[in-house]
Design a protein around this motif. Structure first.
Motif, PDB file in Angstrom:
ATOM      1  N   ASP A 310       0.834  -1.213   0.000  1.00 42.41           N
ATOM      2  CA  ASP A 310       0.000   0.000   0.000  1.00 42.41           C
ATOM      3  C   ASP A 310       0.864   1.256   0.000  1.00 42.41           C
ATOM      4  O   ASP A 310       0.509   2.269  -0.613  1.00 42.41           O
ATOM      5  N   ALA A 311       2.001   1.196   0.701  1.00 38.96           N
ATOM      6  CA  ALA A 311       2.896   2.359   0.720  1.00 38.96           C
ATOM      7  C   ALA A 311       3.470   2.618  -0.672  1.00 38.96           C
ATOM      8  O   ALA A 311       3.578   3.770  -1.110  1.00 38.96           O
ATOM      9  N   VAL A 312       3.812   1.570  -1.379  1.00 44.42           N
ATOM     10  CA  VAL A 312       4.318   1.733  -2.745  1.00 44.42           C
ATOM     11  C   VAL A 312       3.239   2.320  -3.648  1.00 44.42           C
ATOM     12  O   VAL A 312       3.492   3.227  -4.453  1.00 44.42           O
ATOM     13  N   LYS A 313       2.003   1.802  -3.518  1.00 42.99           N
ATOM     14  CA  LYS A 313       0.904   2.323  -4.341  1.00 42.99           C
ATOM     15  C   LYS A 313       0.641   3.793  -4.036  1.00 42.99           C
ATOM     16  O   LYS A 313       0.405   4.599  -4.948  1.00 42.99           O
ATOM     17  N   ALA A 314       0.637   4.155  -2.751  1.00 43.65           N
ATOM     18  CA  ALA A 314       0.396   5.551  -2.369  1.00 43.65           C
ATOM     19  C   ALA A 314       1.478   6.461  -2.933  1.00 43.65           C
ATOM     20  O   ALA A 314       1.196   7.580  -3.397  1.00 43.65           O
ATOM     21  N   ASP A 315       2.711   5.971  -2.927  1.00 43.56           N
ATOM     22  CA  ASP A 315       3.803   6.776  -3.471  1.00 43.56           C
ATOM     23  C   ASP A 315       3.621   6.995  -4.976  1.00 43.56           C
ATOM     24  O   ASP A 315       3.833   8.093  -5.486  1.00 43.56           O
ATOM     25  N   LYS A 316       3.214   5.942  -5.669  1.00 40.68           N
ATOM     26  CA  LYS A 316       3.008   6.073  -7.111  1.00 40.68           C
ATOM     27  C   LYS A 316       1.852   7.022  -7.422  1.00 40.68           C
ATOM     28  O   LYS A 316       1.936   7.845  -8.338  1.00 40.68           O
ATOM     29  N   LYS A 317       0.764   6.904  -6.654  1.00 40.11           N
ATOM     30  CA  LYS A 317      -0.375   7.798  -6.883  1.00 40.11           C
ATOM     31  C   LYS A 317       0.009   9.251  -6.628  1.00 40.11           C
ATOM     32  O   LYS A 317      -0.366  10.153  -7.390  1.00 40.11           O
ATOM     33  N   ASN A 371      11.292  22.417  -6.324  1.00 43.21           N
ATOM     34  CA  ASN A 371      11.960  21.928  -5.116  1.00 43.21           C
ATOM     35  C   ASN A 371      11.066  21.021  -4.283  1.00 43.21           C
ATOM     36  O   ASN A 371      11.524  20.088  -3.631  1.00 43.21           O
ATOM     37  N   LYS A 372       9.776  21.344  -4.327  1.00 47.81           N
ATOM     38  CA  LYS A 372       8.830  20.544  -3.546  1.00 47.81           C
ATOM     39  C   LYS A 372       8.555  19.199  -4.211  1.00 47.81           C
ATOM     40  O   LYS A 372       8.447  18.166  -3.544  1.00 47.81           O
ATOM     41  N   LEU A 373       8.420  19.230  -5.553  1.00 52.26           N
ATOM     42  CA  LEU A 373       7.996  18.032  -6.261  1.00 52.26           C
ATOM     43  C   LEU A 373       9.143  17.110  -6.625  1.00 52.26           C
ATOM     44  O   LEU A 373       8.976  15.897  -6.725  1.00 52.26           O
ATOM     45  N   VAL A 374      10.321  17.705  -6.895  1.00 54.02           N
ATOM     46  CA  VAL A 374      11.476  16.860  -7.184  1.00 54.02           C
ATOM     47  C   VAL A 374      12.069  16.429  -5.855  1.00 54.02           C
ATOM     48  O   VAL A 374      12.819  17.150  -5.216  1.00 54.02           O
ATOM     49  N   ARG A 375      11.722  15.236  -5.403  1.00 53.11           N
ATOM     50  CA  ARG A 375      12.085  14.749  -4.086  1.00 53.11           C
ATOM     51  C   ARG A 375      12.482  13.281  -4.188  1.00 53.11           C
ATOM     52  O   ARG A 375      12.179  12.622  -5.180  1.00 53.11           O
ATOM     53  N   PRO A 376      13.145  12.763  -3.233  1.00 51.96           N
ATOM     54  CA  PRO A 376      13.411  11.314  -3.227  1.00 51.96           C
ATOM     55  C   PRO A 376      12.098  10.543  -3.315  1.00 51.96           C
ATOM     56  O   PRO A 376      11.103  10.918  -2.690  1.00 51.96           O
ATOM     57  N   THR A 377      12.088   9.458  -4.068  1.00 53.68           N
ATOM     58  CA  THR A 377      10.840   8.760  -4.373  1.00 53.68           C
ATOM     59  C   THR A 377      10.212   8.089  -3.168  1.00 53.68           C
ATOM     60  O   THR A 377       9.065   7.656  -3.241  1.00 53.68           O
ATOM     61  N   ASP A 378      10.919   7.978  -2.031  1.00 50.72           N
ATOM     62  CA  ASP A 378      10.349   7.245  -0.906  1.00 50.72           C
ATOM     63  C   ASP A 378       9.802   8.159   0.192  1.00 50.72           C
ATOM     64  O   ASP A 378       9.557   7.715   1.296  1.00 50.72           O
ATOM     65  N   VAL A 380       6.738   9.903   0.278  1.00 51.15           N
ATOM     66  CA  VAL A 380       5.351   9.485   0.512  1.00 51.15           C
ATOM     67  C   VAL A 380       5.305   8.039   0.974  1.00 51.15           C
ATOM     68  O   VAL A 380       4.490   7.663   1.807  1.00 51.15           O
ATOM     69  N   TYR A 381       6.211   7.236   0.430  1.00 51.78           N
ATOM     70  CA  TYR A 381       6.295   5.829   0.835  1.00 51.78           C
ATOM     71  C   TYR A 381       6.432   5.707   2.345  1.00 51.78           C
ATOM     72  O   TYR A 381       5.665   4.997   3.006  1.00 51.78           O
ATOM     73  N   TYR A 382       7.383   6.425   2.929  1.00 53.32           N
ATOM     74  CA  TYR A 382       7.581   6.318   4.372  1.00 53.32           C
ATOM     75  C   TYR A 382       6.452   6.995   5.142  1.00 53.32           C
ATOM     76  O   TYR A 382       6.032   6.512   6.196  1.00 53.32           O
ATOM     77  N   GLN A 383       5.960   8.125   4.626  1.00 58.21           N
ATOM     78  CA  GLN A 383       4.852   8.799   5.316  1.00 58.21           C
ATOM     79  C   GLN A 383       3.638   7.874   5.413  1.00 58.21           C
ATOM     80  O   GLN A 383       2.944   7.837   6.432  1.00 58.21           O
ATOM     81  N   GLU A 384       3.390   7.100   4.343  1.00 54.29           N
ATOM     82  CA  GLU A 384       2.278   6.153   4.357  1.00 54.29           C
ATOM     83  C   GLU A 384       2.527   5.064   5.400  1.00 54.29           C
ATOM     84  O   GLU A 384       1.612   4.659   6.116  1.00 54.29           O
ATOM     85  N   LEU A 385       3.751   4.606   5.481  1.00 56.54           N
ATOM     86  CA  LEU A 385       4.080   3.596   6.492  1.00 56.54           C
ATOM     87  C   LEU A 385       3.916   4.155   7.893  1.00 56.54           C
ATOM     88  O   LEU A 385       3.333   3.507   8.774  1.00 56.54           O
TER      89      LEU A 385
END
Length: 997
Positions: A310-317, A371-378, A380-385
């Protein structure tokens, strides 16, 4: 206990000839040596000499004297008469009515040392031998009866009466069972006994007893379900049941008692005698700890899979939602950069012209957006976790308290990290001394704060992420366990391996030191390279194409084989002659012919039988295989089909071991068919999976949108022989990689067929699979869908292989194999002897990243065999066609399975693994019955066609298939009765192909 466990046929055949003896038996038991001739020669008259010889041979073969000495098959009389040079057999007729035969029987007993069963020493020796067999698990009464009969014949003991021996076996089994019950209950205190007895008593108006609640495993994956699963494990452990170590009770007997307690109603267990009831509960609790621990870990695996998924899916969305804003901001900055790079704009005018086109506010906004959008891809992943930490926190303390993990070297960092979590879970401000070896690079930015302190939440998720991976690889394990135990625990130890090594090497055809085997393989690979390269110019299926700066080998697909008119005509004739039959009648007919229902024994290890039990067993098998449930089969006016009878049979007779035993009988029957041997000799088998949607809540199913849509399902992985019979099957949640279960489905099959060439589709192979199969004496032959992407490996880097030089640039290092050769042999020997679970070993070897040195050595060894297979595959069209033909047989069997498994929209509605396995096992049995029935009638049809003068070509017969079902009615009519002639083993009349009747 009841003593009438033999069927009427078994009683009638006891101490009697059942058909003519085989040529082997005639040579062994009916040959007269010089001593025999010396005793026979003085007898007066040919009838006396022949009668004496018949009685002598009969007592050797059957272990008894017949009431009518000459009531023997004609081949026996002819064999003995020929040795005695007696031509007219009718001269022996007076012998049966004469008194001389009694004197001859006495003389034979005295001369050859035959004794009575009542001799004290004989009874003692037989009892000791049979008792040991019974104690170690060979305790089916009919099997013990046959073993006792064989022992008596071998030791020249005259067979007693059938009921005498039957009562003897029954008394012996009673003694063994009572010893087992006493042994299991010997270490149980009065307090423990009271608690065990309390499991059977409902309280507080509840319909379910504590035993029912303990038997009920989880069906959903949630934090609450996980907590309940751990509470269940704790409740089992609190009973404090441990088997007495000194008694050395066989595990199979404990498991059998546990199975009974797991299936029987509490009231049925309460009715058992006290001694047996206590032993049954002890065995159940002992085995339940492993099952409860496995259930908890399965729930944990599903929770972690969904949590991180779910964390991966949330990050992709989140990433997809931000792309539009990112594009707009990037376009603004791109326009600004374009002006900066424009040489025609003077530096003094640059800012003025830039702000004239893009305002400072717009430019600042764009810069902030990027600056806000270009971020490490994880992020949202960690925030979801982190948002799910409360969910994890609900069960994590109980998990740390009740699950005690062990690990190999690769799992060591997790053990240290988990121990730190356990110690600091309730501490408000834990020390900053958490083990950091587990913190991988992707987790460092979350776990390690700017002051180098540990973020506890992030560290928890880091540990759980490693746990998920380690469980899947079996780097982490638990005990006791059925499915999560250490797969290496059963490996042959050093002492046992030293004594076993020569036998294993001889059996597998491998040298004890690596040199001879590796040299032979290197020579074979070199010869194959040269031979294939020499034939390449004449191989129209192979060509080389340039892709970029590399050459790739391209293998043209096989052209469809034309079907000659003779094959089409033969298939139509044979299909048209097959009788129309209802599926229940087909099953009963196969039961009458093979007696496979005898393999279904009662779960309580008693000899419980009932009138027309075979009908009930057949009905339950059909209900399971057709996925209809028993309702359409229930008949209130037929005792064998009453609802309570079918329920009783389903609960007590249908289980994994009885299904396996029945399947062995069906496969053996198919193997005896001449037509089946035209299709293949059983040396080839293929494996493939069939998917079933599981619409009910179950932790034993998995997701895969391709096969199950938005739901979940299981894969039924089958092994099918080239005789079309199913040899073995394994049910796995979701769509587990085929290569993980392939070795298990091959090694764990128990039929008489022993295939040595295993074919699969493309997705089931890997270098490790090739290596293990070659070590174990199998030839692994997968279909190669994309040969261009396959690597060709070589040992001699300087060898000239002509056109193949361009694709064989990868070198095999024998130095990676040689240091681990003995460990490779030890692993192969342990697998061959069944000491380690094949599926667990495959998990530890096929880890992708960070493989062990042993896994690397096996993979390197496998690359030799993979290259050999690939070379011969592109070189030999017959091999490619043979592989495709065998795989098509598997697909055809799955098509018949879909037709049979028609109820409830073809969905498997079983919550628990055992129910899934039993139902799909019943489906496999019915499929083998259909194959056997079709084979028998196709063989009869071919014989009829040959007799009628129809041209039957052998090459056309080889292309026929018994995977037909259009003539079998599976819907509407469920009549469990067959004509008397068919019930006696005869075939139905064939249909007239020109008629619809």
């Amino acid at each position: 206990m009841p003593v009438s466990f033999l069927s009427n046929d078994q009683r009638e055949n006891y101490g009697r000839y059942v058909g003519p003896p085989s040529p082997h038996d005639l040579a062994r038991y009916f040959h007269l040596d010089d001593t025999d001739h010396a005793l026979i020669a003085p007898k007066r008259g040919a009838h006396n000499r022949l009668g004496f010889a018949v009685q002598l041979a009969t007592v050797r073969y059957l272990g008894t004297f017949l009431e009518d000495p000459l009531a023997v098959p004609q081949p026996v009389l002819r064999t003995l008469a020929k040795q005695l040079r007696i031509e007219a057999l009718d001269k022996a007729n007076p012998y049966s009515a004469g008194e001389q035969r009694w004197e001859h029987a006495t003389e034979i007993r005295a001369s050859y040392g035959y004794v009575e069963f009542t001799e004290p020493l004989i009874a003692f020796r037989l009892t000791r031998w049979l008792y040991a067999l019974c104690w170690t698990g060979t305790d089916r009464p009919s099997v013990l009866f046959e073993r006792a009969t064989t022992w008596l014949v071998t030791h020249k003991v005259l067979l007693p009466g059938c009921t005498t021996l039957e009562r003897y076996v029954a008394r012996l089994r009673t003694r063994v069972e009572e010893r087992l019950w006493r042994s299991l209950g010997s270490g149980i205190s009065l307090d423990q006994q009271t608690r065990l007895e309390g499991l059977l008593v409902s309280s507080g108006g509840s319909r379910n007893s504590p035993l029912d609640r303990l038997r009920t495993g989880p069906v959903v994956a949630s934090s609450r379900s996980m907590s309940l699963a751990l509470m269940r494990l704790q409740a089992v452990r609190e009973l404090g049941i441990r088997l007495p170590a000194a008694t050395r009770i066989p595990a199979t007997r404990v498991a059998a008692l546990a199975r009974f307690a797991d299936a029987a109603k509490s009231s049925a267990i309460l009715r058992l005698p006290v001694l047996r009831r206590l032993a049954t509960l002890v065995a159940f609790v002992h085995c339940l700890e492993a099952s409860a621990q496995d259930d908890a870990l399965e729930v944990l695996e599903v929770i972690l899979r969904e949590l991180f998924g779910d964390a991966v899916k949330a990050d992709k969305k989140s990433r997809l939602r931000s792309l539009k804003d990112l594009d707009e901001a990037a376009a603004t900055l791109a326009s600004a950069c374009q002006m900066l790079l424009d040489d025609t704009v003077p530096d003094a005018e640059l800012r003025k012209q830039l702000f004239a086109r893009i305002s400072p506010d717009a430019l600042a906004l764009a810069l902030a957006g990027v600056n806000k959008l270009v971020r490490p891809t994880d992020n949202v992943y960690y925030q979801e976790l982190d948002a799910k930490y409360k969910t994890v926190r609900r069960f994590l303390p109980a998990l740390a308290e009740h699950i005690h993990f062990g690990a190999n070297a690769a799992g060591g960092p997790f053990i240290a990290a988990f121990a730190w979590l356990r110690a600091n879970m309730m501490v408000k401000r834990p020390d900053n001394d958490a083990p950091r070896e587990i913190i991988t690079k992707p987790w460092q930015r979350h776990v390690l704060r700017e002051d180098d302190a540990i973020d506890f939440h992030a560290y928890t998720f880091c540990v759980l992420s490693e746990l998920r991976i380690a469980l899947r690889r079996r780097d982490v394990f638990v005990a006791p366990s059925w499915r999560y135990a250490d797969p290496r625990a059963g490996l042959l130890d050093s002492t046992e391996w030293e004594s076993t090594r020569p036998i294993i090497c001889r059996t597998l055809g491998l040298s004890a030191v690596p040199g001879p085997t590796l040299t032979a393989l290197a020579d074979e690979l070199d010869r194959t390279y040269h031979a294939v390269a020499a034939r390449l110019p004449d191989n129209p299926a192979v060509r080389f194409e340039k892709v970029g700066d590399k050459k790739e080998l391209v293998l043209s697909p096989l052209d469809k084989m034309d079907e000659p008119a003779s094959l089409i005509a033969l298939r139509a004739k044979v299909t048209g002659m097959l009788p129309r039959v209802d599926l229940p009648e087909l099953i009963l007919e196969i039961a009458a012919r093979t007696r496979f229902t005898d393999a279904f024994t009662h779960i309580s290890e008693r000899t419980a039988r009932a009138s027309d039990l075979h009908v009930s067993i057949c009905a339950v098998l059909m209900a399971e295989a057709c996925n209809t449930g028993p309702e359409p089969l229930t008949r209130g006016d037929v005792s064998a089909l009453k609802r309570d009878r079918l329920s009783w049979v389903d609960q007590n007779y249908l289980r994994d071991d009885t299904i396996t035993a029945a399947n062995i009988m069906l496969v053996a029957a198919q193997g005896r068919s001449a037509l089946a041997n035209v299709w293949g000799g059983g040396e080839v088998a293929s494996a493939d999976g069939m998917r079933f949607v599981v619409p009910v809540r179950s932790v034993h199913s998995g997701p895969n949108p391709k096969y199950f849509g938005v739901g979940r399902g299981v894969t039924w992985y089958n092994l099918i022989s080239n005789q079309f019979s199913g040899l073995n099957d394994i049910t796995v949640p979701g769509t587990l990689r085929d290569s993980l279960v392939l070795l298990a489905v091959v090694l764990e099959q128990q039929t008489d067929l022993q295939p040595t060439q295993i074919m699969t589709d493309t997705g089931a192979y890997s270098d490790v699979v090739f290596g293990l199969f070659r070590l174990l004496g199998y030839r692994f032959s997968p279909r190669l869908a994309d040969v261009g992407g396959t690597r060709f490996w070589r040992i001699d880097s300087k060898a000239d292989y002509g056109l193949l030089n361009s694709v064989s640039g990868h070198n095999i290092s024998l130095q990676k194999i040689e240091p681990h050769w003995d460990d490779m042999l030890r692993l192969a020997g342990s697998l061959k002897l069944g000491r380690v679970p094949a599926a667990g070993i495959m998990r530890t070897l096929q880890v992708g990243e960070r493989p062990t040195r042993l896994a690397q050595a096996i993979a390197e060894f496998g690359r030799i065999d993979k290259t050999l297979h690939t070379l011969t595959y592109i070189d030999d069209e017959a091999k490619r066609r043979g592989t495709l033909t065998q795989l098509n047989r598997g697909e055809g069997r799955h098509s018949v399975a879909r037709a049979v498994f028609h109820g409830k929209r073809g969905e498997l509605r079983q919550h628990y693994r055992e129910g899934q396995e039993d139902q799909l096992g019943a489906l496999g049995l019915v499929l083998n019955m259909i194959v056997l029935w079709n084979t028998s009638y196709m063989e009869a049809a071919l014989n009829q066609l040959r007799a009628d003068g129809f041209e039957v070509r052998d090459e056309d017969v080889a292309r026929l298939s018994p995977l037909l079902h259009e003539h079998i009615n599976m819907l509407g009519r469920y009549s469990f009765s067959v004509p008397d002639a068919v019930a006696k083993g005869e075939l139905r009349p064939l249909r007239n192909p020109a008629s619809d009747e």
